[in-house]
Structure formats: C-alpha cells, structure tokens
Design an enzyme around this catalytic site. Structure first.
Site, PDB file in Angstrom:
ATOM      1  N   SER A   1      15.290 -27.408  -8.909  1.00  0.00           N
ATOM      2  CA  SER A   1      16.237 -27.627  -7.820  1.00  0.00           C
ATOM      3  C   SER A   1      15.658 -28.638  -6.828  1.00  0.00           C
ATOM      4  CB  SER A   1      16.576 -26.284  -7.160  1.00  0.00           C
ATOM      5  OG  SER A   1      17.671 -26.406  -6.282  1.00  0.00           O
TER       6      SER A   1
ATOM      7  N   HIS B   1      22.999 -21.799 -11.352  1.00  0.00           N
ATOM      8  CA  HIS B   1      21.836 -22.522 -10.836  1.00  0.00           C
ATOM      9  C   HIS B   1      20.558 -21.700 -11.006  1.00  0.00           C
ATOM     10  CE1 HIS B   1      20.078 -25.778  -8.524  1.00  0.00           C
ATOM     11  NE2 HIS B   1      19.567 -24.930  -7.651  1.00  0.00           N
TER      12      HIS B   1
ATOM     13  N   ASP C   1      25.492 -24.317 -14.283  1.00  0.00           N
ATOM     14  CA  ASP C   1      25.164 -24.588 -12.884  1.00  0.00           C
ATOM     15  C   ASP C   1      26.368 -25.188 -12.169  1.00  0.00           C
ATOM     16  OD1 ASP C   1      24.007 -25.242 -10.460  1.00  0.00           O
ATOM     17  OD2 ASP C   1      22.228 -26.178 -11.353  1.00  0.00           O
TER      18      ASP C   1
END
Length: 390
Positions: free
Chosen positions: A175, A371, A338
């Site tokens: 991320s 995610h 995601d």
C-alpha cells in the site's frame, strides 16, 4: 479489543500456518537526524523515527532488505516485542527464519515513517505536526511542512547510511509502503537491486486523489480541529473516528465485510423508529475506529493523505519519465479484489516498465479481503516472493 476487531485478528491467524506464528523477538530502536531538507524545499530541525531489524547484517552489508509500511501501519513488520504480545508484526507470515523473506539469509530493516498515523502509540517513534517545534516550544500543527513519499524515502536512506549500508538487495512494501518501495527504485536506481510493490500504484490518479480526500474531510469538518490548532484544547476525536471508519471500510471488500457483519441487516428495528439509531454494523465499525483513534493524530492523518495524493513515482513531469530511471527488477502484486488501490494502478506502472525494457513481473493476489489481502493473504505469494529475491 472489541468483537469486530477480534474477528479480524482470528481470521488473520487462521490464514497463517502454525509455523508462521513468530517466536522471534525484536526491539524498537531510534534514528535521529537534524536539519532535514524536504522535497518541497523546507527544513525540519529534527527528525526522529523508530526502526526494527530482523536477521544479521553480513560483513559486506549487501544482504539488506528494506520493508516500507502502509498508511495506518508502523515499523513492526514481524516478530514480537515480548511473549505477552497477542499478535506478531503484520507480515510475520513472510518475514522470518526460513520464510519467503528469510532472516537466515537477509538483514531485514523496517522503519516508522515521517508523520506516522499514530504518534501516540508507545511502539511508534515519529516526527510530524504533533511534535514540538523547537522554534516555539509548542506542537508544529500546520506549521509543519507538507511532506511527500520522497521525504519518507530520504529519511530511510539516512537511517541506512548511519548503519553503513549503501545498497539494498530489495525494498518491499504494501500500500503506502509500495509507493515508498517504488520511489526508492526511482530516486536511487543504483542502490536498489529489486523492488516488490504489494497492493500499490505508480501515481495517484483523479479517482484515487478524490477517494483519499474522503479520509481528510471529516477531520477538517470537526469544529475541534480548529484549523489544526487543537493541541492545547479538545482534539477532533469525532473527525478522527470518522476518518478511521472510512479507512477501515475502504480497505475491505464486501465479501469479507458482509461475512464479518452478517448479524446486521435492513430488518433491524431501531433504525426504523429513530433516525438517530445506528445499524449494528455502523456501531461496530465506529467502535473499531474509536479504538484506533486513541493513538492517532488528526493532523498526521491529513499529512499522510496529502503525501499519498501527491505521489507520482519520481515526482516529475510524468510517470513515464520517473520510471525511466528504474534499474531494479520489479514485481507488482496487486490484490484482485482491491477497491481502494485497484489493480489497474499497479498494472499501468508494470506496463510502462515493460515497454521501457525493464525486468518486471505482475501477478494478482486472489482473496476475499480486498485491499487487506496485501497483508492477510500475502502468504499465498510467499514462493513467488522467495524466488524473486533469489
């Protein structure tokens, strides 16, 4: 820990093998540098960040892997601080002796970022708006300069230089950590041999910028935020809680969120009779966010949001121009489900590198978390990571 958070943790541990539950112990260390020049041309008098290390640095100092952490995370990537810790670091499934990032071979370093989301967490050392400005003796507030992902990378570079480390076998991040990993390969191409981007992107597009703004808006709308000047008064707790609710929700996919909150439904009676009554799922999400908000700081969240919104690898005229500097072999591992940093963002960076003749690979993580598959399902890519690091 409330029931909702406990469910998350249990599902995480159920996804790990018994061998993946760590017995290695780590300690938080501190790095300090002075008169740090930001990418935006300002100076921070003193920067302090915490860091951890796993494994042993070899004599040549060429077995180093840097781990860069996500938005709401910190340097605790693996291991435990003490036997009493209920859970290990977030990537313990792949960092440790004999694991994908093998600490029998590699010296693995992870550091807290500038403006970490949780400056009040006892296991975090960071500098940001909540820190004392030596020029005034009071917290910086919005006098703290806007910082970028390049600034996070430059602090890490100074940390490594203080240890005599000049080259990275690899830099790996998830991320926001993937942004730092990619920026490392652009900013210092001769010092990075390999780069792994997990659930990441090459630049923030309009959709992502607007999405991230939804994390900032509740804070700025809270009257207690007071234009960032709240350190001697009541903090904007409500705004921070709303922001963390948005972060928590958007990091998941409906598949897992609905599974965890199956007891809540449109048939609940209280919301029918009172507009002030929440659905059970909203109360649970709020309780989980409130627990995280205890350690968080409103201004720190705003600065992290801005750093992510400003990201374009290389911080130049175009993503193509930035990526043209990359010499490292690269591996992109977005999560198929995601909804926050959608796979097309990583795909674009991979495609550009491929067109430019770089050694690059791309493979999607399959899972129900969205995610969060970049953390909870990362073990499914352990062999892929192991082979890439060889």
């Amino acid at each position: 820990m409330n029931i909702w958070l406990t469910s998350i943790a249990l599902l995480f541990l159920m996804g790990c093998s018994q061998d993946a539950v760590s017995s290695q112990f780590v300690e938080k260390k501190e790095f300090v540098t002075e008169n740090f020049a930001t990418h935006g041309g300002e100076t921070i008098a003193e920067v302090r960040v915490g860091w951890e290390a796993y494994g042993t640095l070899n004599a040549a100092k060429d077995n180093v892997i840097l781990i860069t952490h996500f938005f709401s995370g910190n340097s605790h990537a693996a291991g435990r601080y003490a036997e009493t810790d209920p859970f290990p670091g977030y990537w313990d499934a792949i960092i440790g002796p004999g694991k994908a990032i093998d600490t029998n071979k590699f010296y693995v370093i992870s550091s807290d970022t500038l403006v970490n989301q949780e400056p009040h967490n006892p296991n975090v050392i960071t500098t940001g708006p909540a820190s004392i400005n030596p020029a005034t003796g009071k917290p910086y507030g919005l006098d703290f300069p806007v910082v970028t992902i390049r600034d996070f990378v430059n602090v890490q570079k100074m940390l490594l230089e203080s240890l005599g480390i000049e080259r990275l076998h690899a830099v790996v991040g998830a991320s926001m950590g993937s942004l730092q990993a990619l920026e490392w390969s652009v900013a210092y191409p001769d010092q990075v041999d390999r780069m792994i981007s997990v659930i990441g992107m090459g630049e923030s597009d309009p959709w992502t910028i607007a999405t991230l703004q939804q994390w900032a808006n509740p804070i700025m709308a809270d009257p207690n935020w007071n234009n960032g000047d709240y350190y001697a008064a009541e903090p904007p707790t409500a705004g921070v809680t709303q922001a963390v609710m948005a972060i928590t929700l958007q990091a998941q996919h409906p598949l897992i969120f609905n599974q965890l909150n199956a007891a809540s439904s449109a048939k609940e009676k209280a919301p029918l009779h009172n507009i002030r009554s929440n659905f059970a799922v909203v109360d649970q999400l709020k309780a989980a966010a409130g627990a995280r908000a205890t350690y968080a700081d409103a201004n720190h969240i705003l600065y992290l949001v801005r750093a992510n919104q400003l990201f374009m690898a290389g911080h130049g005229e175009s993503l193509e121009a930035g990526l043209s500097r990359v010499k490292a072999a690269t591996l992109f591992l977005p999560a198929a489900n995601d909804l926050l940093l959608q796979p097309y963002l990583a795909q674009r960076a991979h495609n550009i590198l491929k067109q430019q003749g770089n050694t690059t690979d791309y493979e999607e993580i399959q899972g129900p978390w969205g995610h969060l598959d970049g953390v909870f399902t990362i073990a499914t890519k352990a062999e892929k990571i192991r082979l890439f690091l060889q």
